[in-house]
Design a protein around this motif. Structure first.
Motif, PDB file in Angstrom:
ATOM      1  N   LEU A   1      -3.478   7.374   8.518  1.00 33.38           N
ATOM      2  CA  LEU A   1      -4.272   6.431   7.726  1.00 33.38           C
ATOM      3  C   LEU A   1      -4.108   5.002   8.237  1.00 33.38           C
ATOM      4  CD1 LEU A   1      -3.895   7.684   4.034  1.00 33.38           C
ATOM      5  CD2 LEU A   1      -5.793   8.031   5.626  1.00 33.38           C
ATOM      6  N   GLU A   2      -2.902   4.653   8.632  1.00 30.09           N
ATOM      7  CA  GLU A   2      -2.690   3.312   9.173  1.00 30.09           C
ATOM      8  C   GLU A   2      -3.489   3.114  10.458  1.00 30.09           C
ATOM      9  OE1 GLU A   2       1.789   2.243   7.503  1.00 30.09           O
ATOM     10  OE2 GLU A   2       1.565   3.337   9.402  1.00 30.09           O
ATOM     11  N   GLN A   3      -3.592   4.146  11.281  1.00 32.37           N
ATOM     12  CA  GLN A   3      -4.405   4.070  12.490  1.00 32.37           C
ATOM     13  C   GLN A   3      -5.881   3.864  12.152  1.00 32.37           C
ATOM     14  OE1 GLN A   3      -3.612   7.656  14.703  1.00 32.37           O
ATOM     15  NE2 GLN A   3      -1.413   7.238  14.816  1.00 32.37           N
ATOM     16  N   GLU A   4      -6.294   4.341  10.985  1.00 33.39           N
ATOM     17  CA  GLU A   4      -7.687   4.210  10.570  1.00 33.39           C
ATOM     18  C   GLU A   4      -7.979   2.856   9.923  1.00 33.39           C
ATOM     19  OE1 GLU A   4     -10.286   6.062  11.075  1.00 33.39           O
ATOM     20  OE2 GLU A   4      -9.215   7.650  12.122  1.00 33.39           O
ATOM     21  N   GLY A   5      -6.960   2.038   9.755  1.00 36.16           N
ATOM     22  CA  GLY A   5      -7.167   0.722   9.154  1.00 36.16           C
ATOM     23  C   GLY A   5      -6.759   0.636   7.704  1.00 36.16           C
ATOM     24  N   PHE A   6      -6.167   1.692   7.148  1.00 35.13           N
ATOM     25  CA  PHE A   6      -5.709   1.666   5.759  1.00 35.13           C
ATOM     26  C   PHE A   6      -4.419   0.851   5.660  1.00 35.13           C
ATOM     27  CE2 PHE A   6      -8.671   5.052   5.504  1.00 35.13           C
ATOM     28  CZ  PHE A   6      -8.971   5.290   4.173  1.00 35.13           C
ATOM     29  N   SER A   7      -4.276   0.146   4.558  1.00 32.40           N
ATOM     30  CA  SER A   7      -3.058  -0.621   4.318  1.00 32.40           C
ATOM     31  C   SER A   7      -2.735  -0.613   2.834  1.00 32.40           C
ATOM     32  CB  SER A   7      -3.216  -2.065   4.807  1.00 32.40           C
ATOM     33  OG  SER A   7      -4.253  -2.726   4.093  1.00 32.40           O
ATOM     34  N   ASN A   8      -1.483  -0.919   2.538  1.00 30.85           N
ATOM     35  CA  ASN A   8      -1.057  -1.022   1.155  1.00 30.85           C
ATOM     36  C   ASN A   8      -1.262  -2.446   0.670  1.00 30.85           C
ATOM     37  OD1 ASN A   8       1.685  -1.651  -0.721  1.00 30.85           O
ATOM     38  ND2 ASN A   8       0.448   0.095  -1.302  1.00 30.85           N
ATOM     39  N   ARG A   9      -2.021  -2.628  -0.397  1.00 26.02           N
ATOM     40  CA  ARG A   9      -2.327  -3.952  -0.919  1.00 26.02           C
ATOM     41  C   ARG A   9      -1.592  -4.228  -2.222  1.00 26.02           C
ATOM     42  NH1 ARG A   9      -8.851  -3.667   0.584  1.00 26.02           N
ATOM     43  NH2 ARG A   9      -8.514  -3.544   2.850  1.00 26.02           N
ATOM     44  N   GLY A  10      -0.392  -3.665  -2.309  1.00 27.05           N
ATOM     45  CA  GLY A  10       0.460  -3.983  -3.447  1.00 27.05           C
ATOM     46  C   GLY A  10       0.404  -3.011  -4.599  1.00 27.05           C
ATOM     47  N   TYR A  11      -0.148  -1.812  -4.381  1.00 25.71           N
ATOM     48  CA  TYR A  11      -0.229  -0.821  -5.452  1.00 25.71           C
ATOM     49  C   TYR A  11       0.649   0.378  -5.120  1.00 25.71           C
ATOM     50  CZ  TYR A  11      -4.224  -3.455  -7.213  1.00 25.71           C
ATOM     51  OH  TYR A  11      -5.022  -4.451  -7.709  1.00 25.71           O
ATOM     52  N   VAL A  12       1.334   0.899  -6.146  1.00 28.06           N
ATOM     53  CA  VAL A  12       2.170   2.077  -5.955  1.00 28.06           C
ATOM     54  C   VAL A  12       1.951   3.045  -7.117  1.00 28.06           C
ATOM     55  CG1 VAL A  12       3.950   0.851  -4.636  1.00 28.06           C
ATOM     56  CG2 VAL A  12       4.153   1.016  -7.132  1.00 28.06           C
ATOM     57  N   ASP A  13       2.337   4.297  -6.878  1.00 33.62           N
ATOM     58  CA  ASP A  13       2.201   5.348  -7.878  1.00 33.62           C
ATOM     59  C   ASP A  13       3.144   5.097  -9.053  1.00 33.62           C
ATOM     60  OD1 ASP A  13       1.233   8.224  -8.523  1.00 33.62           O
ATOM     61  OD2 ASP A  13       3.417   8.349  -8.685  1.00 33.62           O
ATOM     62  N   ILE A  14       2.723   5.465 -10.246  1.00 32.86           N
ATOM     63  CA  ILE A  14       3.508   5.162 -11.443  1.00 32.86           C
ATOM     64  C   ILE A  14       4.670   6.129 -11.656  1.00 32.86           C
ATOM     65  CG2 ILE A  14       1.562   4.074 -12.602  1.00 32.86           C
ATOM     66  CD1 ILE A  14       1.261   6.641 -14.249  1.00 32.86           C
ATOM     67  N   PHE A  15       4.701   7.246 -10.908  1.00 34.28           N
ATOM     68  CA  PHE A  15       5.771   8.213 -11.102  1.00 34.28           C
ATOM     69  C   PHE A  15       6.844   8.141 -10.014  1.00 34.28           C
ATOM     70  CE2 PHE A  15       2.232  10.605 -13.262  1.00 34.28           C
ATOM     71  CZ  PHE A  15       2.670  10.311 -14.538  1.00 34.28           C
ATOM     72  N   ASP A  16       6.425   8.154  -8.745  1.00 33.33           N
ATOM     73  CA  ASP A  16       7.413   8.156  -7.669  1.00 33.33           C
ATOM     74  C   ASP A  16       7.372   6.879  -6.835  1.00 33.33           C
ATOM     75  OD1 ASP A  16       5.170   8.451  -6.033  1.00 33.33           O
ATOM     76  OD2 ASP A  16       5.449  10.605  -5.786  1.00 33.33           O
ATOM     77  N   ALA A  17       6.479   5.925  -7.193  1.00 32.45           N
ATOM     78  CA  ALA A  17       6.357   4.626  -6.519  1.00 32.45           C
ATOM     79  C   ALA A  17       5.922   4.737  -5.068  1.00 32.45           C
ATOM     80  CB  ALA A  17       7.657   3.834  -6.613  1.00 32.45           C
TER      81      ALA A  17
END
Length: 353
Positions: A241-257
């Motif tokens: 996904l990172e190779q495709e241009g995806f990035s984390n914009r400050g959001y995480v899962d509510i159960f396992d983060a």
């Protein structure tokens, strides 16, 4: 050779095997027969649905089939628009500044705030490859075939595409992040909370989840350490996904983060760089690896109601960009269910087959 196609009810037993093998933390594949059958039914409805001009309740679930054994090697899917029928929660990481000029003290702290900011967005999900098939370009096929489907039918999906990545948990199903939440706000363990979410029973989240922001520095060291981190089995999917241009914009899962990765549809590398070509069938002498999908188009116009004929694979082929043609061997053409003169969408793959 693996061929990706829409799932059918005849694949139920194989999907259940994938659900069992996926283990804890894989929310989109609950080990629940009724829910798995519902997912298949929704997918069959979605692939057959004509005249879709905007994403709504569609769910596209696909399986990868081993052309030699006919075994199901894995699964992958897309939710067209999440959060409308069942609330979708996530934590947003932000900063607060506590300062006192009189004391000359300034503290910057990170907080977690519960929200529904991904409501209406398209989610890529349910990517699971069975252990025996975790080699070569199989993982790349399951991940990237979804983007070729989106490139051909962008009206079916939202402008923002996101993926929830599986966070850190133990083999026993314990999540360091959830253990802190459980101790202070809940009375159920991670596996039960994860299962209830997977089957759509999310009411307990709104009932019990803290409504005010959570100061990260008040969490246990173990919980803080896993925020934004992925499970070891998820690292290859994250890299793709990172190779495709995806990035984390400050959001995480509510159960396992685990981190939530996102990208605008038009900026996804596979969407930007894939191309259309006309099929020529014959021997391939000096081929290169391509991800190839039939796009069920006629003269550039989508064939309504025919999306359930979608097929994708990675195979050696010869592309002639100037002529906008691609040469496929007969077995590859047969796997994609295309004839000479048909149009396919292709994407060059950097790794050898």
């Amino acid at each position: 050779m693996l061929i990706v196609r829409p799932i059918a009810m005849a694949d139920f037993d194989a999907l259940r095997v994938c659900a069992v093998e996926s283990g804890h933390g894989f929310t989109s594949l609950p080990v629940n027969d009724a829910l798995l059958k519902q997912r298949i039914e929704r997918s069959e409805y979605s692939f057959a649905k004509p005249n879709v001009i905007a994403p709504s309740d569609e769910s596209y679930l696909m399986v990868a089939v081993d052309s030699e054994t006919q075994q199901i090697a894995g699964t992958t899917g897309i939710e067209a628009a999440i959060g409308w029928d069942v609330p979708f929660y996530s934590y947003q990481i932000s900063k607060l500044v506590h300062s006192s000029e009189r004391l000359g003290v300034r503290n910057v702290v990170r907080v977690l705030t519960l929200g529904n900011n991904y409501t209406g967005c398209s989610e890529i999900c349910t990517l699971f490859l069975r252990p025996a098939y975790r080699h070569g370009l199989n993982g790349r096929l399951l991940s990237k075939c979804r983007f070729l489907l989106m490139a051909d039918h962008p009206q079916r999906f939202s402008e923002t595409i996101f993926a929830e990545m599986r966070g850190v948990s133990t083999d026993a199903g314990d999540s360091p992040f959830w253990q802190w939440l459980q101790a202070h706000f809940f009375s159920i363990d991670f596996t039960l909370a994860d299962y209830l979410t997977g089957i759509g029973k999310k009411g307990f989240i709104a009932d019990l989840m803290p409504k005010l922001p959570i100061y990260i520095n008040l969490l246990s060291p173990q919980a803080q350490a896993v925020i934004g981190q992925v499970h070891d089995d998820t690292k290859p999917a994250l890299a793709l996904l990172e190779q495709e241009g995806f990035s984390n914009r400050g959001y995480v899962d509510i159960f396992d983060a685990g981190p939530t990765m996102e990208c605008d549809l038009r900026h996804i590398e596979a969407v930007r760089h894939s191309a259309l070509a006309q099929v020529r069938i014959g021997p391939v002498s000096a081929g290169e690896p391509y991800l190839i999908a039939n796009n069920v188009f006629d003269d550039g116009v989508p064939t309504q109601g025919a999306l359930n004929r979608f097929r994708a694979t990675i195979a050696s082929a010869q592309w002639e960009p100037k002529q906008q043609q691609i040469r496929l061997t007969p077995d590859v053409a047969q796997a994609l269910e295309v004839e000479s003169g048909a149009t396919v969408r292709l994407l060059r793959q950097p790794s050898p087959i």
